[in-house]
Design an enzyme around this catalytic site. Structure first.
Site, PDB file in Angstrom:
ATOM      1  N   ARG A  57       0.718  -1.138  -0.392  1.00  0.00           N
ATOM      2  CA  ARG A  57      -0.120  -0.168  -0.270  1.00  0.00           C
ATOM      3  C   ARG A  57       1.207   1.479   0.242  1.00  0.00           C
ATOM      4  O   ARG A  57       0.286   2.286  -0.783  1.00  0.00           O
ATOM      5  CB  ARG A  57      -1.022   0.164   1.481  1.00  0.00           C
ATOM      6  CG  ARG A  57      -1.632   0.909   1.303  1.00  0.00           C
ATOM      7  CD  ARG A  57      -3.077   1.224   2.544  1.00  0.00           C
ATOM      8  NE  ARG A  57      -3.280   0.605   3.414  1.00  0.00           N
ATOM      9  CZ  ARG A  57      -2.615   0.397   4.112  1.00  0.00           C
ATOM     10  NH1 ARG A  57      -1.927   2.077   4.599  1.00  0.00           N
ATOM     11  NH2 ARG A  57      -2.199  -0.457   5.746  1.00  0.00           N
ATOM     12  N   TYR A 118     -15.121  16.393 -16.667  1.00  0.00           N
ATOM     13  CA  TYR A 118     -15.920  15.066 -16.859  1.00  0.00           C
ATOM     14  C   TYR A 118     -16.735  14.219 -15.911  1.00  0.00           C
ATOM     15  O   TYR A 118     -16.222  15.839 -15.062  1.00  0.00           O
ATOM     16  CB  TYR A 118     -14.188  14.313 -16.068  1.00  0.00           C
ATOM     17  CG  TYR A 118     -14.129  13.031 -15.791  1.00  0.00           C
ATOM     18  CD1 TYR A 118     -13.808  12.040 -17.777  1.00  0.00           C
ATOM     19  CD2 TYR A 118     -13.789  12.021 -15.111  1.00  0.00           C
ATOM     20  CE1 TYR A 118     -14.098  10.840 -17.287  1.00  0.00           C
ATOM     21  CE2 TYR A 118     -14.563  10.755 -15.098  1.00  0.00           C
ATOM     22  CZ  TYR A 118     -14.487  10.108 -16.167  1.00  0.00           C
ATOM     23  OH  TYR A 118     -14.856   8.873 -15.954  1.00  0.00           O
ATOM     24  N   ASP A 192      -5.983  19.272 -15.191  1.00  0.00           N
ATOM     25  CA  ASP A 192      -6.383  17.452 -15.798  1.00  0.00           C
ATOM     26  C   ASP A 192      -5.991  17.365 -17.137  1.00  0.00           C
ATOM     27  O   ASP A 192      -6.432  17.734 -18.645  1.00  0.00           O
ATOM     28  CB  ASP A 192      -7.966  17.527 -15.455  1.00  0.00           C
ATOM     29  CG  ASP A 192      -8.192  15.434 -16.766  1.00  0.00           C
ATOM     30  OD1 ASP A 192      -7.454  14.781 -16.694  1.00  0.00           O
ATOM     31  OD2 ASP A 192      -9.329  15.280 -15.593  1.00  0.00           O
ATOM     32  N   LYS A 217      -6.900   5.728 -19.895  1.00  0.00           N
ATOM     33  CA  LYS A 217      -7.040   6.620 -21.399  1.00  0.00           C
ATOM     34  C   LYS A 217      -5.313   6.396 -22.336  1.00  0.00           C
ATOM     35  O   LYS A 217      -4.525   5.417 -22.320  1.00  0.00           O
ATOM     36  CB  LYS A 217      -7.410   7.732 -21.403  1.00  0.00           C
ATOM     37  CG  LYS A 217      -8.979   8.527 -19.775  1.00  0.00           C
ATOM     38  CD  LYS A 217     -10.078   7.007 -20.515  1.00  0.00           C
ATOM     39  CE  LYS A 217     -10.667   7.119 -19.376  1.00  0.00           C
ATOM     40  NZ  LYS A 217     -11.050   8.162 -18.516  1.00  0.00           N
TER      41      LYS A 217
HETATM   42  C1  LIG Z   1     -11.254   8.966 -17.441  1.00  0.00           C
HETATM   43  C2  LIG Z   1     -11.380  10.448 -17.089  1.00  0.00           C
HETATM   44  C3  LIG Z   1     -11.005  10.504 -15.729  1.00  0.00           C
HETATM   45  C4  LIG Z   1     -11.128   9.966 -14.236  1.00  0.00           C
HETATM   46  O1  LIG Z   1     -10.764   8.622 -14.612  1.00  0.00           O
HETATM   47  P1  LIG Z   1     -10.918   6.969 -14.312  1.00  0.00           P
HETATM   48  O2  LIG Z   1      -9.223   5.790 -14.375  1.00  0.00           O
HETATM   49  O3  LIG Z   1     -12.265   6.813 -15.048  1.00  0.00           O
HETATM   50  O4  LIG Z   1     -11.286   7.146 -12.489  1.00  0.00           O
HETATM   51  C5  LIG Z   1     -11.526  12.500 -15.400  1.00  0.00           C
HETATM   52  N1  LIG Z   1     -10.802  12.790 -16.781  1.00  0.00           N
HETATM   53  C6  LIG Z   1     -10.592  12.489 -17.496  1.00  0.00           C
HETATM   54  C7  LIG Z   1     -10.696  14.025 -18.554  1.00  0.00           C
HETATM   55  C8  LIG Z   1     -11.063  11.427 -17.957  1.00  0.00           C
HETATM   56  O5  LIG Z   1     -11.132  11.264 -19.436  1.00  0.00           O
END
Ligand SMILES: *Cc1c(COP(=O)(O)O)cnc(C)c1O
Length: 401
Positions: A57, A118, A192, A217
């Site tokens: 962890r 998001y 982000d 992603k």
């Molecule tokens: C998918 C996504 C998230 C969240 O991520 P997870 O891995 O699904 O928790 C946050 N910001 C953006 C722009 C995303 O495309």
């Protein structure tokens, strides 16, 4: 893209583990705990003389390797303080986003963000954080004048949170300008960077304090893992405020997920080049198609923030949103696509198409969706690495009347 070849080298070699087995690719340390040789090593660890792994962890080699690779890419080309840049890896993008915001903003603090976000980040900020005493204001496009006014109205603002390009409408926020205004008012800026990745834009270089990623992603890129990361330029903020939330809230990733993500990240520079080139062709095709009422892609000169995108990004990414005018026409496209896949998520090697109003942004209220420009005819497409002619041919047959 800036020094593309050098970034490619970093993506492949930075952070790699070469252990004493001679194994070329690092093994997966699929273990919950690590052994101490004797009590003297326990004492050395307790005195802070070694940074041995203790329990997965707190840390695991695959996580360390992935964090080192990601921070090398996010700090690439930074003139100063690139050594201060560190990363922490999380079990999901949302675990990373919640740790970044809650690491900095405490009860009584305020968060300012743009209108379009998001879907789950939107829900976290507007519905979950207020229950912990963290309030928020939304400013469309984080307009600089409105931002300065709102910061003056809310001196308790700890975080300005932004997403650029924004999901799903592909608006662009001026990161350097936002950071200047936020810093003048004592707030930290979290960006982000999921849609652009460090290959296309490096927010720390533009003045941001922290970056969050859904590594689910493009970073992993192959659709095999859900994961997240926080990258910070302030070692003390990372250590004292964010990393503790990895340990004590506990949203840690598995060694296997880190290993897979690290493998995916190695080809990110190469993948992004093709993703972007194909997206430009698909956007041009959509933009001239009679069934499409609007195409939102920052690479098109008609995009309202095209100049800004060109100045802060090295290329325009591979996310496109387009409007078909109604729920019925959007549904027809979704039902007809054959090569492209109807699914949420993005940044994979295959092309994914989704309908934000009924899928990713379903949790956003209809009023907020309308305010954010998420119409019932809006379709979001993540351009994959198939032959671009095949992607266009599939869309063409699906759009035919
Ligand atoms: C998918 C996504 C998230 C969240 O991520 P997870 O891995 O699904 O928790 C946050 N910001 C953006 C722009 C995303 O495309």
């Amino acid at each position: 893209m800036r020094d593309g070849q050098q970034m490619a080298t970093q993506a492949i070699h930075a952070g790699e583990i070469h252990d004493s087995s001679g194994s070329h690719i690092a093994p997966i340390y699929q273990t919950s705990t690590f052994t101490f040789a004797d009590m003297a090593s326990v004492e050395a660890w307790a005195e802070g003389e070694t940074d041995a792994y203790i329990y997965s962890r707190g840390g695991n080699p695959a996580r360390t390797a992935l964090a080192a690779k990601l921070s090398a890419l996010e700090s690439f080309g930074m003139a100063e303080d690139s050594e201060s840049v560190t990363a922490e890896i999380f079990a999901s993008g949302m675990a990373a986003i919640s740790a970044a915001i809650m690491g900095i903003a405490k009860a009584g603090n305020h968060v300012i963000t743009q209108q379009v976000l998001y879907g789950s980040a939107d829900h976290l900020i507007s519905d979950v954080l207020p229950e912990f005493g963290i309030t928020n204001t939304r400013i469309p496009g984080l307009d600089p004048t409105a931002l300065a006014t709102e910061l003056a109205n809310h001196p308790e603002t700890a975080v300005v949170y932004l997403e650029t390009p924004a999901n799903p409408t592909l608006g662009i926020i001026d990161t350097a300008r936002t950071a200047e205004i936020a810093h003048a008012n004592g707030a930290k800026v979290i960006v982000d960077n999921t849609f652009a990745t460090p290959i296309l834009q490096r927010p720390l270089e533009l003045g941001a304090d922290l970056i969050v990623h859904s590594t689910t992603k493009y970073i992993n890129g192959h659709g095999t893992v859900v994961g997240g990361a926080v990258v910070s330029r302030h070692p003390e903020v990372m250590e004292e405020q964010v990393a503790s939330l990895v340990r004590f809230v506990g949203g840690v990733p598995s060694p296997f997920d880190c290993w897979l993500t690290n493998l995916g990240l190695k080809t990110l520079p190469l993948r992004m080049r093709q993703h972007c080139a194909s997206a430009m062709k698909v956007a041009t095709f959509l933009d001239t198609h009679p069934a499409v009422t609007a195409t939102h892609y920052p690479g098109l000169p008609s995009h309202p923030h095209h100049e800004l995108a060109a100045s802060q990004m090295d290329d325009f990414g591979a996310m496109i949103a387009f409007d078909l005018g109604s729920y019925a026409t959007a549904t027809q496209l979704m039902d007809r696509i054959e090569l492209c896949t109807l699914a949420v998520s993005l940044g994979n090697i295959d092309t994914l198409v989704e309908h934000p109003a009924s899928m990713t942004h379903r949790v956003v209220t209809p009023e907020d969706r309308a305010r954010s420009g998420i119409t019932d005819g809006l379709v979001r497409i993540s351009i994959g690495l198939e032959s671009v002619d095949d992607i266009i041919a599939d869309l063409e047959q699906a759009l035919a009347t």
